[in-house]
Design a protein around this motif. Structure first.
Motif, short mmCIF file in Angstrom:
data_model
loop_
_atom_site.label_atom_id
_atom_site.label_comp_id
_atom_site.label_asym_id
_atom_site.label_seq_id
_atom_site.Cartn_x
_atom_site.Cartn_y
_atom_site.Cartn_z
N SER A 21 0.84 -1.18 0.00
CA SER A 21 0.00 0.00 0.00
C SER A 21 0.88 1.24 0.00
O SER A 21 1.97 1.24 0.57
N SER A 70 -3.99 -0.86 -8.24
CA SER A 70 -5.30 -0.24 -8.12
C SER A 70 -5.21 1.00 -7.25
O SER A 70 -4.25 1.17 -6.48
N THR A 71 -6.21 1.87 -7.36
CA THR A 71 -6.31 3.06 -6.53
C THR A 71 -7.72 3.19 -6.01
O THR A 71 -8.65 2.57 -6.53
N ASN A 72 -7.89 4.03 -4.99
CA ASN A 72 -9.22 4.35 -4.51
C ASN A 72 -9.77 5.52 -5.31
O ASN A 72 -9.09 6.11 -6.15
N ASN A 73 -11.03 5.88 -5.05
CA ASN A 73 -11.67 6.94 -5.82
C ASN A 73 -11.00 8.29 -5.61
O ASN A 73 -10.96 9.11 -6.54
N LYS A 75 -7.94 8.73 -5.18
CA LYS A 75 -6.60 8.63 -5.75
C LYS A 75 -5.53 9.08 -4.77
O LYS A 75 -4.51 9.65 -5.16
N THR A 77 -4.48 6.69 -2.48
CA THR A 77 -3.88 5.43 -2.08
C THR A 77 -3.72 4.56 -3.31
O THR A 77 -4.61 4.51 -4.17
N TRP A 79 -2.44 0.56 -4.38
CA TRP A 79 -2.08 -0.76 -3.91
C TRP A 79 -1.41 -1.54 -5.02
O TRP A 79 -1.66 -1.34 -6.21
#
Length: 116
Positions: A21, A70-73, A75, A77, A79
């Motif tokens: 992460s 991948s990223t969160n919405n 952006k 974070t 992974w």
């Protein structure tokens, strides 16, 4: 300024999995892409995976099909899910973030060691 903090590294057996992460803070909303490099002892630093704002991804041939970025919405974070690990994956992994004009920012690096 952007600060990047990696976590999730460590030791795994060949065939196992780890998830890295990278948490970004600071001027994160101007980031256009984030990703991971790695550097093994005696080797050049190489790009492992990158994700861009539109959601597109790119992977090194050596990890394609095994690693997923991948990223969160928000952006803030990113992974890196690493499956089917091989001893050749042993390296220090560095998170990076690119801001247009401002340049590139790097995490401190995190060790991944895969035993055979």
């Amino acid at each position: 300024q952007v600060q990047l903090v990696e976590s999730g590294g460590g030791l795994a057996q060949a065939g196992g999995s780890l998830r890295l992460s990278c948490a970004a803070s600071g001027s994160i909303f101007s980031i256009s892409r984030m990703g991971w490099y790695r550097q093994a002892p005696g080797k050049q630093r190489e790009l492992v995976a990158v994700i861009i704002e539109g959601g597109g991804t790119n992977y090194a041939d050596s990890v394609k099909g095994r690693f997923t970025i991948s990223t969160n919405n928000a952006k803030n974070t990113v992974w890196l899910l690493m499956n089917s690990l091989k001893p050749e994956d042993t390296a220090v992994y560095y998170c990076y973030a690119l801001r247009a004009i401002a340049g590139i920012y790097w995490g401190q690096g995190i060790q991944v060691t895969v035993s055979s």
